[in-house]
Design a protein around this motif. Sequence first.
Motif, PDB file in Angstrom:
ATOM      1  N   PHE A   1      -6.982  -7.903 -14.071  1.00  0.00           N
ATOM      2  CA  PHE A   1      -5.868  -8.353 -12.939  1.00  0.00           C
ATOM      3  C   PHE A   1      -5.179  -7.111 -12.644  1.00  0.00           C
ATOM      4  N   ARG A   2      -4.701  -5.970 -13.347  1.00  0.00           N
ATOM      5  CA  ARG A   2      -4.090  -4.897 -12.960  1.00  0.00           C
ATOM      6  C   ARG A   2      -5.040  -3.992 -12.300  1.00  0.00           C
ATOM      7  N   GLU A   3      -6.286  -3.992 -12.568  1.00  0.00           N
ATOM      8  CA  GLU A   3      -7.139  -3.107 -11.848  1.00  0.00           C
ATOM      9  C   GLU A   3      -7.360  -3.422 -10.341  1.00  0.00           C
ATOM     10  N   MET A   4      -7.166  -4.912 -10.292  1.00  0.00           N
ATOM     11  CA  MET A   4      -7.421  -5.411  -8.880  1.00  0.00           C
ATOM     12  C   MET A   4      -6.395  -5.112  -7.791  1.00  0.00           C
ATOM     13  N   MET A   5      -5.200  -4.399  -8.411  1.00  0.00           N
ATOM     14  CA  MET A   5      -4.225  -4.015  -7.650  1.00  0.00           C
ATOM     15  C   MET A   5      -5.059  -2.782  -6.426  1.00  0.00           C
ATOM     16  N   GLY A   6      -5.935  -2.064  -6.690  1.00  0.00           N
ATOM     17  CA  GLY A   6      -6.496  -1.016  -5.772  1.00  0.00           C
ATOM     18  C   GLY A   6      -5.936   0.233  -6.348  1.00  0.00           C
ATOM     19  N   ASN A   7      -6.779   1.344  -6.184  1.00  0.00           N
ATOM     20  CA  ASN A   7      -6.475   2.694  -6.873  1.00  0.00           C
ATOM     21  C   ASN A   7      -5.239   2.989  -6.112  1.00  0.00           C
ATOM     22  N   GLU A   8      -4.975   3.058  -4.749  1.00  0.00           N
ATOM     23  CA  GLU A   8      -3.797   3.450  -4.088  1.00  0.00           C
ATOM     24  C   GLU A   8      -2.576   2.848  -4.647  1.00  0.00           C
ATOM     25  N   ASN A   9      -2.461   1.746  -4.590  1.00  0.00           N
ATOM     26  CA  ASN A   9      -1.282   1.005  -5.272  1.00  0.00           C
ATOM     27  C   ASN A   9      -1.061   1.356  -6.557  1.00  0.00           C
ATOM     28  N   TYR A  10      -2.015   1.322  -7.334  1.00  0.00           N
ATOM     29  CA  TYR A  10      -1.841   1.826  -8.691  1.00  0.00           C
ATOM     30  C   TYR A  10      -1.251   2.950  -9.042  1.00  0.00           C
ATOM     31  N   VAL A  11      -1.718   3.890  -7.945  1.00  0.00           N
ATOM     32  CA  VAL A  11      -1.059   5.231  -8.145  1.00  0.00           C
ATOM     33  C   VAL A  11       0.422   5.190  -7.847  1.00  0.00           C
ATOM     34  N   ASN A  12       0.500   4.726  -6.739  1.00  0.00           N
ATOM     35  CA  ASN A  12       1.765   4.923  -6.228  1.00  0.00           C
ATOM     36  C   ASN A  12       2.906   4.054  -6.880  1.00  0.00           C
ATOM     37  N   GLU A  13       2.650   2.906  -7.605  1.00  0.00           N
ATOM     38  CA  GLU A  13       3.306   2.188  -8.294  1.00  0.00           C
ATOM     39  C   GLU A  13       3.827   2.986  -9.837  1.00  0.00           C
ATOM     40  N   ILE A  14       2.752   3.556 -10.306  1.00  0.00           N
ATOM     41  CA  ILE A  14       2.992   4.124 -11.476  1.00  0.00           C
ATOM     42  C   ILE A  14       4.080   5.451 -11.371  1.00  0.00           C
ATOM     43  N   ARG A  15       4.232   5.720 -10.095  1.00  0.00           N
ATOM     44  CA  ARG A  15       5.467   6.790 -10.051  1.00  0.00           C
ATOM     45  C   ARG A  15       6.656   6.290 -10.054  1.00  0.00           C
ATOM     46  N   ASN A  16       6.556   4.901  -9.733  1.00  0.00           N
ATOM     47  CA  ASN A  16       8.075   4.334  -9.993  1.00  0.00           C
ATOM     48  C   ASN A  16       8.081   3.758 -11.429  1.00  0.00           C
ATOM     49  N   SER A  17       7.291   3.093 -11.588  1.00  0.00           N
ATOM     50  CA  SER A  17       7.294   2.286 -13.059  1.00  0.00           C
ATOM     51  C   SER A  17       6.052   1.734 -13.422  1.00  0.00           C
ATOM     52  N   TYR A  18       5.501   1.618 -14.594  1.00  0.00           N
ATOM     53  CA  TYR A  18       4.391   1.325 -15.031  1.00  0.00           C
ATOM     54  C   TYR A  18       4.574  -0.370 -15.215  1.00  0.00           C
ATOM     55  N   TYR A  19       5.684  -0.880 -15.223  1.00  0.00           N
ATOM     56  CA  TYR A  19       5.709  -2.284 -15.490  1.00  0.00           C
ATOM     57  C   TYR A  19       5.436  -3.128 -14.101  1.00  0.00           C
ATOM     58  N   THR A  20       5.392  -2.433 -12.882  1.00  0.00           N
ATOM     59  CA  THR A  20       4.999  -2.780 -11.718  1.00  0.00           C
ATOM     60  C   THR A  20       3.527  -3.497 -11.950  1.00  0.00           C
ATOM     61  N   HIS A  21       2.579  -2.793 -12.678  1.00  0.00           N
ATOM     62  CA  HIS A  21       1.640  -3.072 -12.719  1.00  0.00           C
ATOM     63  C   HIS A  21       1.428  -4.251 -13.683  1.00  0.00           C
ATOM     64  N   TRP A  22       2.155  -4.557 -14.730  1.00  0.00           N
ATOM     65  CA  TRP A  22       2.247  -5.773 -15.412  1.00  0.00           C
ATOM     66  C   TRP A  22       2.696  -6.950 -14.479  1.00  0.00           C
ATOM     67  N   LEU A  23       3.600  -6.559 -13.647  1.00  0.00           N
ATOM     68  CA  LEU A  23       4.277  -7.737 -12.794  1.00  0.00           C
ATOM     69  C   LEU A  23       3.325  -8.207 -11.711  1.00  0.00           C
ATOM     70  N   SER A  24       2.636  -7.282 -11.279  1.00  0.00           N
ATOM     71  CA  SER A  24       1.466  -7.435 -10.246  1.00  0.00           C
ATOM     72  C   SER A  24       0.288  -8.542 -10.931  1.00  0.00           C
ATOM     73  N   ALA A  25       0.074  -8.060 -12.328  1.00  0.00           N
ATOM     74  CA  ALA A  25      -0.814  -8.698 -12.880  1.00  0.00           C
ATOM     75  C   ALA A  25      -0.451 -10.335 -13.186  1.00  0.00           C
ATOM     76  N   ALA A  26       0.790 -10.511 -13.692  1.00  0.00           N
ATOM     77  CA  ALA A  26       1.439 -11.807 -13.942  1.00  0.00           C
ATOM     78  C   ALA A  26       1.510 -12.650 -12.729  1.00  0.00           C
ATOM     79  N   GLU A  27       1.730 -12.117 -11.553  1.00  0.00           N
ATOM     80  CA  GLU A  27       1.921 -12.938 -10.486  1.00  0.00           C
ATOM     81  C   GLU A  27       0.427 -13.446 -10.140  1.00  0.00           C
ATOM     82  N   ARG A  28      -0.661 -12.405 -10.151  1.00  0.00           N
ATOM     83  CA  ARG A  28      -1.811 -12.880  -9.686  1.00  0.00           C
ATOM     84  C   ARG A  28      -2.497 -13.687 -10.720  1.00  0.00           C
ATOM     85  N   LEU A  29      -2.156 -13.620 -11.862  1.00  0.00           N
ATOM     86  CA  LEU A  29      -2.617 -14.550 -13.141  1.00  0.00           C
ATOM     87  C   LEU A  29      -2.062 -16.060 -12.975  1.00  0.00           C
TER      88      LEU A  29
END
Length: 231
Positions: free
Chosen positions: A54-82
């Motif tokens: 589900f983290r991979e489903m963020m899409g590459n552009e979102n993944y790269v942009n979010e990691i520059r701010n906080s890694y945990y945005t990926h986890w939050l995105s996955a939790a919401e989608r799940l």
Amino acid sequence: MDGIHDTGGMDGYGPVQYQQDEPVFHYEWEGRVLSILTWMHLKGISWWDKSRFFREMMGNENYVNEIRNSYYTHWLSAAERLLVSERIITEQERLHRLEEIQAGLYRDRKPSKTFDPAEIDRAIEEMHEPRSLVLPGPEPSYQEGDRVLVKNMNPSGHTRCPKYVRNRVGEIAMSHGPQIYPESSSAGLGADPKPLYTVAFSATELWGDDGNPRDTIYVDLWEPYLTSAAA
């Protein structure tokens, strides 16, 4: 699926940001996100392979942009989608709560439940107890020193086989025994243990003249990804 984890050997993403004396959490909300996803794992709503998918489903552009701010945005995105995928909440409820948060309605909200410190200590101790990841399963087909070719595949679901090692020859450096197979686990099909290996690749094998001939890259790969490359 092929995604942002397939960028080995690529450039153009800017320098790797390194923060000396980095704190465990930069912000309080990061710890809350970790707690939420951990709770979802304990409840069987999610598990590591599924949440990675589900983290991979963020899409590459979102993944790269979010990691520059906080890694945990990926986890939050996955939790919401799940939570939406498992029908625990609806997409409309998720969007409504997001609007409330953006409006500042929960800015000063305190946790509604407190925990016994002893209970927290027991949970931490349990997490740190050493345990083997090896499961009953098929015997490994390869031994240390065997040359293997990574299959050239393009899976539509979750995989732990990076694109940059596909159709490349490496050498078995270590065998770890049967372990949870990510493709099956992420799809909710159970552990389906398969033999896991650490495979060594020369940098020039992976990236040609751009690779340093003195460098070796080690990648953990499951047996279904591999075929014999014996001469």
